[in-house]
Design an enzyme around this catalytic site. Structure first.
Site, PDB file in Angstrom:
ATOM      1  N   ASP A  15       0.823  -1.215   0.000  1.00  0.00           N
ATOM      2  CA  ASP A  15       0.000   0.000   0.000  1.00  0.00           C
ATOM      3  C   ASP A  15       0.857   1.264   0.000  1.00  0.00           C
ATOM      4  O   ASP A  15       1.971   1.269   0.516  1.00  0.00           O
ATOM      5  CB  ASP A  15      -0.913  -0.029   1.233  1.00  0.00           C
ATOM      6  CG  ASP A  15      -2.032   0.991   1.137  1.00  0.00           C
ATOM      7  OD1 ASP A  15      -2.387   1.386   0.008  1.00  0.00           O
ATOM      8  OD2 ASP A  15      -2.561   1.389   2.193  1.00  0.00           O
ATOM      9  N   ASN A  17       1.297   3.420  -2.921  1.00  0.00           N
ATOM     10  CA  ASN A  17       1.870   3.830  -4.214  1.00  0.00           C
ATOM     11  C   ASN A  17       1.445   5.250  -4.594  1.00  0.00           C
ATOM     12  O   ASN A  17       2.255   6.047  -5.065  1.00  0.00           O
ATOM     13  CB  ASN A  17       1.399   2.891  -5.337  1.00  0.00           C
ATOM     14  CG  ASN A  17       1.970   1.498  -5.205  1.00  0.00           C
ATOM     15  OD1 ASN A  17       2.871   1.266  -4.399  1.00  0.00           O
ATOM     16  ND2 ASN A  17       1.459   0.562  -5.993  1.00  0.00           N
ATOM     17  N   GLY A  18       0.155   5.527  -4.406  1.00  0.00           N
ATOM     18  CA  GLY A  18      -0.395   6.827  -4.802  1.00  0.00           C
ATOM     19  C   GLY A  18       0.218   7.949  -3.994  1.00  0.00           C
ATOM     20  O   GLY A  18       0.642   8.977  -4.531  1.00  0.00           O
ATOM     21  N   TRP A  20       3.005   7.919  -2.354  1.00  0.00           N
ATOM     22  CA  TRP A  20       4.441   8.043  -2.668  1.00  0.00           C
ATOM     23  C   TRP A  20       4.629   8.951  -3.884  1.00  0.00           C
ATOM     24  O   TRP A  20       5.450   9.858  -3.882  1.00  0.00           O
ATOM     25  CB  TRP A  20       5.030   6.657  -2.949  1.00  0.00           C
ATOM     26  CG  TRP A  20       6.470   6.693  -3.350  1.00  0.00           C
ATOM     27  CD1 TRP A  20       7.553   6.723  -2.522  1.00  0.00           C
ATOM     28  CD2 TRP A  20       6.985   6.721  -4.703  1.00  0.00           C
ATOM     29  NE1 TRP A  20       8.715   6.763  -3.258  1.00  0.00           N
ATOM     30  CE2 TRP A  20       8.393   6.769  -4.599  1.00  0.00           C
ATOM     31  CE3 TRP A  20       6.403   6.712  -5.969  1.00  0.00           C
ATOM     32  CZ2 TRP A  20       9.229   6.805  -5.726  1.00  0.00           C
ATOM     33  CZ3 TRP A  20       7.224   6.756  -7.081  1.00  0.00           C
ATOM     34  CH2 TRP A  20       8.620   6.803  -6.958  1.00  0.00           C
ATOM     35  N   ARG A  28      -0.205   9.224  -9.967  1.00  0.00           N
ATOM     36  CA  ARG A  28      -0.327   7.969  -9.209  1.00  0.00           C
ATOM     37  C   ARG A  28       0.223   6.788  -9.992  1.00  0.00           C
ATOM     38  O   ARG A  28       0.808   5.862  -9.430  1.00  0.00           O
ATOM     39  CB  ARG A  28      -1.799   7.703  -8.845  1.00  0.00           C
ATOM     40  CG  ARG A  28      -2.361   8.648  -7.811  1.00  0.00           C
ATOM     41  CD  ARG A  28      -3.845   8.363  -7.559  1.00  0.00           C
ATOM     42  NE  ARG A  28      -4.073   7.049  -6.978  1.00  0.00           N
ATOM     43  CZ  ARG A  28      -4.018   6.791  -5.673  1.00  0.00           C
ATOM     44  NH1 ARG A  28      -3.748   7.741  -4.811  1.00  0.00           N
ATOM     45  NH2 ARG A  28      -4.234   5.567  -5.226  1.00  0.00           N
ATOM     46  N   HIS A  32       2.516   3.309  -9.057  1.00  0.00           N
ATOM     47  CA  HIS A  32       2.209   1.892  -9.332  1.00  0.00           C
ATOM     48  C   HIS A  32       3.354   1.248 -10.104  1.00  0.00           C
ATOM     49  O   HIS A  32       3.709   0.094  -9.872  1.00  0.00           O
ATOM     50  CB  HIS A  32       0.898   1.767 -10.110  1.00  0.00           C
ATOM     51  CG  HIS A  32      -0.309   2.229  -9.331  1.00  0.00           C
ATOM     52  ND1 HIS A  32      -0.525   1.866  -8.024  1.00  0.00           N
ATOM     53  CD2 HIS A  32      -1.360   3.031  -9.673  1.00  0.00           C
ATOM     54  CE1 HIS A  32      -1.656   2.420  -7.590  1.00  0.00           C
ATOM     55  NE2 HIS A  32      -2.173   3.140  -8.573  1.00  0.00           N
ATOM     56  N   ASN A  63     -11.062  -2.060  -5.283  1.00  0.00           N
ATOM     57  CA  ASN A  63     -10.273  -1.169  -6.158  1.00  0.00           C
ATOM     58  C   ASN A  63     -10.942  -0.949  -7.524  1.00  0.00           C
ATOM     59  O   ASN A  63     -10.610   0.002  -8.227  1.00  0.00           O
ATOM     60  CB  ASN A  63      -8.840  -1.694  -6.353  1.00  0.00           C
ATOM     61  CG  ASN A  63      -7.979  -1.613  -5.116  1.00  0.00           C
ATOM     62  OD1 ASN A  63      -7.045  -2.394  -4.949  1.00  0.00           O
ATOM     63  ND2 ASN A  63      -8.258  -0.676  -4.222  1.00  0.00           N
ATOM     64  N   ARG A 189      -4.751  -1.697   8.928  1.00  0.00           N
ATOM     65  CA  ARG A 189      -5.988  -2.456   8.720  1.00  0.00           C
ATOM     66  C   ARG A 189      -5.746  -3.533   7.682  1.00  0.00           C
ATOM     67  O   ARG A 189      -4.722  -3.527   6.986  1.00  0.00           O
ATOM     68  CB  ARG A 189      -7.149  -1.535   8.326  1.00  0.00           C
ATOM     69  CG  ARG A 189      -6.862  -0.695   7.098  1.00  0.00           C
ATOM     70  CD  ARG A 189      -8.078   0.118   6.643  1.00  0.00           C
ATOM     71  NE  ARG A 189      -7.677   1.088   5.617  1.00  0.00           N
ATOM     72  CZ  ARG A 189      -7.405   2.370   5.835  1.00  0.00           C
ATOM     73  NH1 ARG A 189      -7.526   2.866   7.046  1.00  0.00           N
ATOM     74  NH2 ARG A 189      -7.024   3.158   4.843  1.00  0.00           N
ATOM     75  N   GLU A 202       1.314 -13.433  12.306  1.00  0.00           N
ATOM     76  CA  GLU A 202       1.931 -12.275  12.952  1.00  0.00           C
ATOM     77  C   GLU A 202       1.852 -11.107  11.965  1.00  0.00           C
ATOM     78  O   GLU A 202       1.954 -11.314  10.753  1.00  0.00           O
ATOM     79  CB  GLU A 202       3.404 -12.567  13.281  1.00  0.00           C
ATOM     80  CG  GLU A 202       3.589 -13.641  14.321  1.00  0.00           C
ATOM     81  CD  GLU A 202       2.954 -13.280  15.669  1.00  0.00           C
ATOM     82  OE1 GLU A 202       2.940 -12.091  16.031  1.00  0.00           O
ATOM     83  OE2 GLU A 202       2.472 -14.219  16.342  1.00  0.00           O
TER      84      GLU A 202
HETATM   85  C1  IPE Z   1      -5.410  -2.493  -0.164  1.00  0.00           C
HETATM   86  O1  IPE Z   1      -5.071  -1.170  -0.302  1.00  0.00           O
HETATM   87  C2  IPE Z   1      -5.432  -3.153  -1.511  1.00  0.00           C
HETATM   88  C3  IPE Z   1      -4.126  -3.335  -2.149  1.00  0.00           C
HETATM   89  C4  IPE Z   1      -2.969  -3.035  -1.615  1.00  0.00           C
HETATM   90  C5  IPE Z   1      -4.157  -3.911  -3.459  1.00  0.00           C
HETATM   91  P1  IPE Z   1      -6.185  -0.028  -0.434  1.00  0.00           P
HETATM   92  O2  IPE Z   1      -5.461   1.243  -0.578  1.00  0.00           O
HETATM   93  O3  IPE Z   1      -7.157  -0.389  -1.486  1.00  0.00           O
HETATM   94  O4  IPE Z   1      -6.920  -0.136   0.980  1.00  0.00           O
HETATM   95  P2  IPE Z   1      -7.601   0.987   1.850  1.00  0.00           P
HETATM   96  O5  IPE Z   1      -8.543   1.738   0.957  1.00  0.00           O
HETATM   97  O6  IPE Z   1      -6.511   1.871   2.364  1.00  0.00           O
HETATM   98  O7  IPE Z   1      -8.279   0.262   2.967  1.00  0.00           O
HETATM   99  C1  IPE Z   2      -1.515   0.326  -3.413  1.00  0.00           C
HETATM  100  O1  IPE Z   2      -1.301   1.705  -3.454  1.00  0.00           O
HETATM  101  C2  IPE Z   2      -1.787  -0.259  -4.793  1.00  0.00           C
HETATM  102  C3  IPE Z   2      -3.220  -0.567  -5.030  1.00  0.00           C
HETATM  103  C4  IPE Z   2      -4.166  -0.535  -4.151  1.00  0.00           C
HETATM  104  C5  IPE Z   2      -3.571  -0.955  -6.386  1.00  0.00           C
HETATM  105  P1  IPE Z   2      -2.517   2.716  -3.470  1.00  0.00           P
HETATM  106  O2  IPE Z   2      -2.949   2.918  -4.877  1.00  0.00           O
HETATM  107  O3  IPE Z   2      -3.591   2.283  -2.548  1.00  0.00           O
HETATM  108  O4  IPE Z   2      -1.831   4.043  -2.925  1.00  0.00           O
HETATM  109  P2  IPE Z   2      -2.361   4.948  -1.745  1.00  0.00           P
HETATM  110  O5  IPE Z   2      -2.636   4.052  -0.592  1.00  0.00           O
HETATM  111  O6  IPE Z   2      -3.589   5.633  -2.259  1.00  0.00           O
HETATM  112  O7  IPE Z   2      -1.250   5.888  -1.457  1.00  0.00           O
HETATM  113 MG    MG Z   3      -3.999   2.507  -0.603  1.00  0.00          MG
END
Ligand code: IPE
Ligand code: IPE
Ligand code: MG
Length: 239
Positions: A15, A17-18, A20, A28, A32, A63, A189, A202
């Protein structure tokens, strides 16, 4: 790090990527892309450590509700990744397994998935499990439906529905439960990931975005795991 108690199965919620990318003023999609490179490195590092199974949360069933262009970008990345890395996975002795609901996936990606699984089916060095279009509640509901059909057809009686039987109907059938779950990005979470399978795993939550995750972070998470006392509900001193 002790070489003798390496977790057999490590699961990752990749989690951040966006965030970052945003922190660097990048789109975003760049987050990824960088995340996919890190995934490659982490698979190599895990394989060198002797981990038997690594599961990665790549795309959740929730997603799909993201903006269309982000979903499309992620599907393109997935398509490219499956094509470019299949040969390397195969020569490294990695068996690929994809878990999740394939119905909403583009047809060519489903074909790539089937082809990747088929080609690597006999590899034994490590299993890499990718959760794509995956949601744990959906997975458990489908398992319940499959068991209900067996009961209706008279091949299973209700009292034979045990945790083992449920496990056999999950996407992860045959894969041991994760010993360790690592989530990056600072969120603490589960986000509908492996709810059943994580019963006694764990968990390590890292205050770092996935694109910044390194093999050193993997090593310290394993060291943290080795300091934990896994009791499985058995009182202290009796195990
Ligand atoms: C969980 O991340 C799903 C993946 C890493 C693929 P999300 O970014 O979708 O989860 P939430 O929205 O923070 O719970
Ligand atoms: C995890 O990074 C990758 C996927 C859920 C596909 P996010 O895209 O959730 O990035 P944030 O959490 O919004 O920074
Ligand atoms: Mg995320």
């Amino acid at each position: 790090m002790s070489e003798t108690s390496i977790p057999k199965h490590i699961a990752f919620i990749m989690d951040g990527n966006g965030r970052w990318a945003k922190g660097r003023g990048l789109p975003r999609a760049m987050g990824h892309r960088k995340g996919a490179e890190v995934l490659r490195e982490v698979i190599r590092a895990g394989s060198r450590l002797g981990v038997s199974t690594m599961t990665f949360y790549c795309f959740s069933s929730e997603n799909w509700k993201r903006p269309e262009d982000e979903v499309e970008g992620l599907m393109n990345l997935l398509r490219r990744y499956l094509k470019s890395d299949l040969a390397e996975f195969h020569s490294a002795g990695i068996r690929l397994k994809i878990i999740g609901d394939r119905a909403p996936l583009p047809e060519d990606i489903v074909q790539l998935i089937e082809q990747s699984e088929e080609q690597t089916a006999d590899n034994e060095k490590m299993t890499v499990c990718m959760a794509i279009s995956y949601g744990s509640r959906q997975e458990i509901s489908s398992a319940a439906q499959a068991l209900a059909i067996k009961v209706r057809d008279g091949v299973l009686s209700p009292q034979d529905i045990t945790p083992e039987k449920i496990g056999e109907e999950l996407y992860t059938a045959g894969i041991p439960d994760p010993d360790l779950l690592i989530r990056t990005s600072g969120e603490t979470r589960i986000s509908n990931f492996l709810l059943w399978q994580l019963a006694y795993s764990e968990m390590v939550f890292l205050d770092k975005y996935w694109p910044e995750f390194s093999k050193e972070d993997l090593w310290s998470a394993v060291e943290e795991y080795q300091r934990r006392d896994r009791r499985y509900g058995v009182a202290l001193g009796t195990a």
